[in-house]
Structures are given as structure tokens and as C-alpha cells.
Design a protein around this motif. Structure first.
Motif, PDB file in Angstrom:
ATOM      1  N   HIS A  72       0.612  -1.206  -0.010  1.00 14.80           N
ATOM      2  CA  HIS A  72       0.062  -0.143  -0.058  1.00 14.80           C
ATOM      3  C   HIS A  72       0.902   1.431  -0.164  1.00 14.80           C
ATOM      4  O   HIS A  72       0.390   2.258  -0.391  1.00 14.80           O
ATOM      5  CB  HIS A  72      -1.011  -0.140   1.149  1.00 14.80           C
ATOM      6  CG  HIS A  72      -0.474   0.201   2.398  1.00 14.80           C
ATOM      7  ND1 HIS A  72       0.339  -0.321   3.347  1.00 14.80           N
ATOM      8  CD2 HIS A  72      -0.604   1.556   3.223  1.00 14.80           C
ATOM      9  CE1 HIS A  72       0.704   0.108   4.393  1.00 14.80           C
ATOM     10  NE2 HIS A  72       0.064   1.420   4.428  1.00 14.80           N
ATOM     11  N   GLU A  84      -0.762   6.216  -3.800  1.00 19.85           N
ATOM     12  CA  GLU A  84      -1.504   4.824  -3.781  1.00 19.85           C
ATOM     13  C   GLU A  84      -1.925   4.478  -4.840  1.00 19.85           C
ATOM     14  O   GLU A  84      -1.622   3.051  -5.116  1.00 19.85           O
ATOM     15  CB  GLU A  84      -2.740   5.449  -2.863  1.00 19.85           C
ATOM     16  CG  GLU A  84      -2.561   5.692  -1.509  1.00 19.85           C
ATOM     17  CD  GLU A  84      -2.088   7.226  -1.428  1.00 19.85           C
ATOM     18  OE1 GLU A  84      -1.632   7.571  -0.145  1.00 19.85           O
ATOM     19  OE2 GLU A  84      -2.007   7.883  -2.176  1.00 19.85           O
ATOM     20  N   THR A 113      -6.546   3.514   0.782  1.00 19.39           N
ATOM     21  CA  THR A 113      -5.698   4.005   1.844  1.00 19.39           C
ATOM     22  C   THR A 113      -5.353   5.630   1.876  1.00 19.39           C
ATOM     23  O   THR A 113      -4.498   6.095   2.478  1.00 19.39           O
ATOM     24  CB  THR A 113      -4.484   3.252   2.153  1.00 19.39           C
ATOM     25  OG1 THR A 113      -3.820   3.188   0.851  1.00 19.39           O
ATOM     26  CG2 THR A 113      -4.561   1.791   2.216  1.00 19.39           C
ATOM     27  N   HIS A 116      -9.177   7.094   2.961  1.00 18.91           N
ATOM     28  CA  HIS A 116      -9.276   6.346   4.517  1.00 18.91           C
ATOM     29  C   HIS A 116     -11.014   6.900   4.973  1.00 18.91           C
ATOM     30  O   HIS A 116     -11.324   7.164   5.703  1.00 18.91           O
ATOM     31  CB  HIS A 116      -8.899   7.124   5.558  1.00 18.91           C
ATOM     32  CG  HIS A 116      -7.155   6.884   5.646  1.00 18.91           C
ATOM     33  ND1 HIS A 116      -6.247   7.655   5.285  1.00 18.91           N
ATOM     34  CD2 HIS A 116      -6.481   5.532   5.683  1.00 18.91           C
ATOM     35  CE1 HIS A 116      -5.170   7.145   5.222  1.00 18.91           C
ATOM     36  NE2 HIS A 116      -5.068   5.816   5.422  1.00 18.91           N
ATOM     37  N   ILE A 128      -8.192  -0.129   6.062  1.00 19.64           N
ATOM     38  CA  ILE A 128      -8.056   1.446   6.433  1.00 19.64           C
ATOM     39  C   ILE A 128      -7.691   1.540   8.180  1.00 19.64           C
ATOM     40  O   ILE A 128      -7.001   2.424   8.611  1.00 19.64           O
ATOM     41  CB  ILE A 128      -9.434   2.084   5.920  1.00 19.64           C
ATOM     42  CG1 ILE A 128      -9.454   2.139   4.526  1.00 19.64           C
ATOM     43  CG2 ILE A 128      -9.259   3.403   6.677  1.00 19.64           C
ATOM     44  CD1 ILE A 128     -10.870   2.624   3.850  1.00 19.64           C
ATOM     45  N   ASP A 131      -4.197   0.639   9.023  1.00 15.55           N
ATOM     46  CA  ASP A 131      -3.365   1.905   8.506  1.00 15.55           C
ATOM     47  C   ASP A 131      -3.314   3.004   9.507  1.00 15.55           C
ATOM     48  O   ASP A 131      -2.464   3.438   9.872  1.00 15.55           O
ATOM     49  CB  ASP A 131      -3.860   2.221   6.946  1.00 15.55           C
ATOM     50  CG  ASP A 131      -2.691   3.093   6.497  1.00 15.55           C
ATOM     51  OD1 ASP A 131      -1.483   2.689   6.588  1.00 15.55           O
ATOM     52  OD2 ASP A 131      -3.099   3.641   5.519  1.00 15.55           O
TER      53      ASP A 131
END
Length: 204
Positions: A72, A84, A113, A116, A128, A131
């Protein structure tokens, strides 16, 4: 199990040859170990995979999400807005042709990502949240995190960086919730909001 072992096992299960696994690992390690990466590095991957290991039983497509975690942030430059997208394209490009993975899910998961935002696909919401879990760390750890982010954006002077960072953080607070899954909201939402509010005060 360490990061490399998890990576090797995943790619082996997906259908990569031993030589390709070794080369792809070296490429991944090199990308995430660049001197410019103070936060978006192998430690970040390790922390996301620790969350993945806890919650993978809730995922419909765990291999796709684990592969997405590894890639990612493969492409990462603080001055670019398409990291991304480029990471997602790269991730798909290295997959063997006849792989049984859901390529669209991997592409969409990595791209998600960036913003979000709540996704219709629950697996992506888990990614998400993995992350963003850093936002709910204890304050001392959260402080290390935002100092690392500042180093990644060191090409920008404070008069540009501070309002930009504050705007991005306020965007999190303006959303109905920061975390996309009920589990993470119950565990981390309150703490993440407190941390973000404290950081915004330091930026203004």
C-alpha cells in the motif's frame, strides 16, 4: 513470525516462484527502507500486520488484504499525490498471470488508503483501520509518529507544512468517525480524536 517469513509464505501460497519471491522481497525491502522514510517504512508494515494477525478471521479475503498491506505504501513520495495509485498499479503488475487472487479488490484496497473513507467492502474497511491505528497510540508514541511524518515532509517549510497538516487532521475530526469498523471505533475512536486535537493545537 517475522515480516520476511510472512511475506515469503504469502507469496508462496499465491503462486510466486522461489526466485520471484526473493527478488520481490529485496525490492520491497529496498523501497520501504529508503532514507526518506521515517514513518512509512517496514516498522509501519509490521504494526499493520500485527493488527491483521489479530483480526484476519473477520476477513473474507485475507490473502488479498495481506498483499495490499505489503504494497500500500510501496511508492511513497511526500511531494506526490498519486502514491496509492502508483502502489496499486505496481502491486498488480508483479502478480503472476494466472493468480487466483481478486485483483480488483487489491487495487481498490490500496487506493482506499489515500482517503480513508468508509467503503462498501468490509475487508477494505479493516485495511483502512489497520493503517490508521497509529492515531490511537499513547501520546508519547503518537508524538514520535507525527515527528516522523514531519521529517518525511521536510522539503516543506513550517508556514506551508503546518496549515496543510492541520487541515488534513481536521478532516479526520469532521468525519462522523475516524475508524471504519465497529471494533476499532469502540477501542480507539476516543483516543485518536484526543491525539489529533492535541496535535492541531501544536500546529496553530
Amino acid at each position: 513470525m517475522n515480516l520476511k517469513e510472512i511475506y515469503y509464505e504469502l507469496l508462496s501460497n499465491i503462486g510466486f516462484s522461489a526466485n520471484d519471491i526473493q527478488q520481490n522481497w529485496l525490492d520491497l525491502e529496498k523501497a520501504y527502507s529508503k532514507k526518506s522514510r521515517h514513518y512509512h517504512n517496514l516498522i509501519h508494515l509490521q504494526e499493520m500486520i500485527e493488527s491483521f494477525e489479530i483480526y484476519k478471521g473477520k476477513l473474507q479475503n485475507p490473502d488479498e488484504i495481506l498483499f495490499s498491506i505489503f504494497y500500500h505504501d510501496f511508492v511513497y513520495s511526500a511531494s506526490k499525490k498519486d502514491n496509492e495509485l502508483k502502489s496499486a498499479e505496481y502491486a498488480l503488475a508483479i502478480l503472476p498471470e494466472n493468480v487466483s487472487l481478486n485483483k480488483q479488490l487489491i487495487f481498490d484496497a490500496i487506493c482506499a488508503t489515500q482517503q480513508h473513507q468508509q467503503n462498501a467492502i468490509e475487508d477494505i474497511n479493516w485495511l483502512i483501520d489497520f493503517d490508521l491505528k497509529i492515531l490511537a497510540k499513547d501520546w508519547d508514541d503518537y508524538k514520535i509518529y507525527f515527528e516522523q511524518i514531519r521529517k518525511e515532509y521536510r522539503i516543506y517549510p513550517d508556514f506551508l507544512y503546518k496549515p496543510g497538516r492541520a487541515k488534513a487532521l481536521k478532516h479526520f475530526l469532521e468525519n462522523a468517525f475516524i475508524f471504519q469498523t465497529e471494533e476499532f471505533r469502540n477501542l480507539y475512536e476516543g483516543k485518536a480524536r484526543i491525539n489529533i486535537e492535541k496535535e492541531i493545537l501544536l500546529l496553530t
